[in-house]
Design a protein around this motif. Structure first.
Motif, PDB file in Angstrom:
ATOM      1  N   GLU A  38       0.904  -1.215   0.093  1.00 57.11           N
ATOM      2  CA  GLU A  38       0.057   0.019   0.088  1.00 57.11           C
ATOM      3  C   GLU A  38       1.009   1.166  -0.094  1.00 57.11           C
ATOM      4  N   LEU A  41       2.459   1.663  -3.342  1.00 55.60           N
ATOM      5  CA  LEU A  41       1.300   2.207  -4.419  1.00 55.60           C
ATOM      6  C   LEU A  41       1.036   3.816  -4.478  1.00 55.60           C
ATOM      7  N   ARG A  45       1.811   6.877  -6.649  1.00 51.87           N
ATOM      8  CA  ARG A  45       0.760   7.604  -6.964  1.00 51.87           C
ATOM      9  C   ARG A  45       1.165   9.183  -6.905  1.00 51.87           C
ATOM     10  N   ARG A  98      -2.861  -5.514  -0.268  1.00 55.45           N
ATOM     11  CA  ARG A  98      -1.584  -5.799  -0.958  1.00 55.45           C
ATOM     12  C   ARG A  98      -0.438  -6.342  -0.157  1.00 55.45           C
TER      13      ARG A  98
END
Length: 172
Positions: A38, A41, A45, A98
């Motif tokens: 997480e 990711l 982003r 995740r």
């Protein structure tokens, strides 16, 4: 007309100052515990270069801020004991956070003993059907669908529904 407020967070194409990725990650972890996946990711982003992310994750592990194994076990216990999910739903929830597949399997082995799964199913049924499972095949089907939707295996769904209504365990 509303006035646009400048964003305080960098966009995907924004350039972060050196060390900005670790500060972003610490800010994320200050709000709630996250898995390594997480964090990676979310950093991607936010515009952190992909080459920097492994170093940031390593530093967070060194600081003791990322402990996937402990978090995965804690969440698995919470999903079973507090939310009364079955093994399939627990595995799906952990995978969506995740976690690595081996951590999910290990957490499920610890949490999903046959007795604990049956207990969680019985408790979930008692909570859902406070007045008792409705009589007949329709009631048994409702109980089965409810438990299956919460991730319990078919044999547990049948047994838990049958335990609450004795006439179903006799072959009806």
């Amino acid at each position: 007309m509303k006035r646009a407020v400048p964003r305080s967070r960098p966009r995907g194409d924004a350039v972060l100052p050196p060390g900005g990725g670790i500060e972003l990650a610490i800010g994320m972890l200050a709000r709630r515990p996250l898995s390594e996946g997480e964090v990676a990711l979310r950093l991607a982003r936010k515009g952190v270069a992909e080459g920097e992310i492994p170093a940031i994750l390593l530093r967070l592990r060194e600081l003791g801020l990322l402990e996937d194994a402990a978090l995965c076990r804690r969440l698995a216990c919470s999903y079973q004991e507090d939310r009364r999910y079955g093994p399939a739903r627990i595995a799906w929830k952990l995978a969506s956070r995740r976690f690595a597949r081996d951590l999910v399997e290990e957490a499920l082995r610890e949490v999903a003993s046959p007795g604990a799964v049956a207990e969680a199913a019985a408790f979930a049924l008692r909570k859902k059907f406070r007045e008792g499972i409705p009589p007949g095949r329709e009631g048994a089907a409702k109980a089965y669908r409810f438990l299956a939707g919460r991730g319990f295996p078919p044999d547990v769904c049948r047994a838990a529904g049958g335990r609450r209504r004795p006439e179903f365990s006799q072959g009806d």
